[in-house]
Motif scaffolding. Sequence first.
Motif, short mmCIF file in Angstrom:
data_model
loop_
_atom_site.label_atom_id
_atom_site.label_comp_id
_atom_site.label_asym_id
_atom_site.label_seq_id
_atom_site.Cartn_x
_atom_site.Cartn_y
_atom_site.Cartn_z
N LYS A 134 -11.87 39.04 -41.44
CA LYS A 134 -13.14 38.50 -41.93
C LYS A 134 -12.90 37.47 -43.02
O LYS A 134 -13.51 36.39 -43.01
CB LYS A 134 -14.02 39.64 -42.45
CG LYS A 134 -15.34 39.17 -43.01
CD LYS A 134 -16.13 40.34 -43.58
CE LYS A 134 -17.42 39.86 -44.23
NZ LYS A 134 -18.13 40.96 -44.88
N ALA A 135 -12.02 37.78 -43.96
CA ALA A 135 -11.69 36.83 -45.03
C ALA A 135 -11.10 35.55 -44.45
O ALA A 135 -11.45 34.44 -44.88
CB ALA A 135 -10.73 37.48 -46.02
N TYR A 136 -10.24 35.70 -43.46
CA TYR A 136 -9.65 34.53 -42.81
C TYR A 136 -10.73 33.69 -42.13
O TYR A 136 -10.77 32.46 -42.27
CB TYR A 136 -8.60 34.97 -41.78
CG TYR A 136 -8.16 33.87 -40.85
CD1 TYR A 136 -7.30 32.87 -41.28
CD2 TYR A 136 -8.64 33.82 -39.54
CE1 TYR A 136 -6.91 31.85 -40.43
CE2 TYR A 136 -8.25 32.80 -38.69
CZ TYR A 136 -7.39 31.82 -39.14
OH TYR A 136 -7.02 30.80 -38.29
N LEU A 137 -11.64 34.36 -41.41
CA LEU A 137 -12.70 33.64 -40.71
C LEU A 137 -13.64 32.95 -41.70
O LEU A 137 -14.11 31.83 -41.44
CB LEU A 137 -13.48 34.59 -39.80
CG LEU A 137 -12.73 35.09 -38.57
CD1 LEU A 137 -13.58 36.11 -37.81
CD2 LEU A 137 -12.33 33.95 -37.66
N GLN A 138 -13.93 33.58 -42.84
CA GLN A 138 -14.78 32.95 -43.85
C GLN A 138 -14.10 31.71 -44.41
O GLN A 138 -14.76 30.69 -44.65
CB GLN A 138 -15.10 33.95 -44.97
CG GLN A 138 -16.10 35.01 -44.54
CD GLN A 138 -16.32 36.08 -45.59
OE1 GLN A 138 -15.44 36.37 -46.40
NE2 GLN A 138 -17.50 36.68 -45.57
N LYS A 139 -12.80 31.78 -44.60
CA LYS A 139 -12.05 30.63 -45.09
C LYS A 139 -12.12 29.48 -44.07
O LYS A 139 -12.36 28.33 -44.43
CB LYS A 139 -10.60 31.04 -45.35
CG LYS A 139 -9.72 29.96 -45.91
CD LYS A 139 -8.31 30.50 -46.14
CE LYS A 139 -7.38 29.39 -46.59
NZ LYS A 139 -6.01 29.88 -46.76
N VAL A 140 -11.92 29.82 -42.80
CA VAL A 140 -11.99 28.81 -41.74
C VAL A 140 -13.40 28.23 -41.66
O VAL A 140 -13.58 27.02 -41.50
CB VAL A 140 -11.56 29.42 -40.38
CG1 VAL A 140 -11.86 28.49 -39.23
CG2 VAL A 140 -10.07 29.76 -40.40
N LEU A 141 -14.42 29.09 -41.79
CA LEU A 141 -15.81 28.65 -41.75
C LEU A 141 -16.10 27.66 -42.87
O LEU A 141 -16.72 26.61 -42.64
CB LEU A 141 -16.76 29.85 -41.83
CG LEU A 141 -18.26 29.52 -41.86
CD1 LEU A 141 -18.68 28.85 -40.55
CD2 LEU A 141 -19.07 30.77 -42.11
N LYS A 142 -15.66 27.97 -44.10
CA LYS A 142 -15.87 27.04 -45.22
C LYS A 142 -15.22 25.70 -44.94
O LYS A 142 -15.80 24.64 -45.21
CB LYS A 142 -15.31 27.63 -46.51
CG LYS A 142 -16.21 28.61 -47.19
CD LYS A 142 -15.65 29.01 -48.53
CE LYS A 142 -16.60 29.94 -49.24
NZ LYS A 142 -16.13 30.29 -50.58
N LYS A 143 -14.01 25.75 -44.39
CA LYS A 143 -13.29 24.51 -44.08
C LYS A 143 -14.06 23.69 -43.04
O LYS A 143 -14.23 22.48 -43.19
CB LYS A 143 -11.89 24.86 -43.57
CG LYS A 143 -10.99 23.69 -43.34
CD LYS A 143 -9.61 24.15 -42.90
CE LYS A 143 -8.72 22.96 -42.59
NZ LYS A 143 -7.40 23.38 -42.11
N LYS A 144 -14.55 24.37 -41.99
CA LYS A 144 -15.30 23.68 -40.94
C LYS A 144 -16.63 23.14 -41.47
O LYS A 144 -17.05 22.03 -41.11
CB LYS A 144 -15.56 24.61 -39.74
CG LYS A 144 -14.30 24.98 -38.99
CD LYS A 144 -13.63 23.77 -38.39
CE LYS A 144 -12.37 24.16 -37.65
NZ LYS A 144 -11.62 23.01 -37.17
N GLU A 145 -17.29 23.91 -42.34
CA GLU A 145 -18.55 23.44 -42.93
C GLU A 145 -18.30 22.19 -43.77
O GLU A 145 -19.11 21.25 -43.74
CB GLU A 145 -19.19 24.55 -43.77
CG GLU A 145 -19.84 25.63 -42.93
CD GLU A 145 -20.38 26.79 -43.76
OE1 GLU A 145 -19.95 26.95 -44.93
OE2 GLU A 145 -21.22 27.53 -43.23
#
Length: 161
Positions: A101-112
């Motif tokens: 989940k933490a990894y996906l949130q990091k990826v999401l912030k990067k994509k946003e």
Amino acid sequence: MAAPRSSGPSYQRFASCYHRFYRLQPELTRSIYDQFVAQLQASIKEEIQEVKKEGNLEELFNSLDKIVEEAKDWEEPAWRPSGIPEEDIRSAVVPYLLKHKAYLQKVLKKKEEENRKLAESVLAGRDQIAKLQQMIDTRRQAWQAISKEQRELVMTFKEPQ
């Protein structure tokens, strides 16, 4: 006559099983018992060696010893199942899922952030296109005005018929 109390309990049981023989010849009974125990121990050791050879147990025991030595350095106790599969699975899966989940949130912030920059770029491109269209319209209108004036000028130089 009972078996001597100084001997071990297994000898006492042996002597009580052969109490008539023990009463007649206690020393011989002890000698037979000692021989019996020695042969039994040798037979057991031999069987253990055969089992170790057949099952490759020596290598497995060495591997187990190595694991035990490595485990001595561990700070936390080894995981043991609780007997409730749902809890066992949860305790094993939840840390992994939280990490994921933490990894996906990091990826999401990067994509946003990438999307925000792309949106800014698109808006800047649209503004540039709007300016270019305005410039094109202005130049077209100027060209049409010049063209109209040219036609009028040409018409004035033409001889009337």
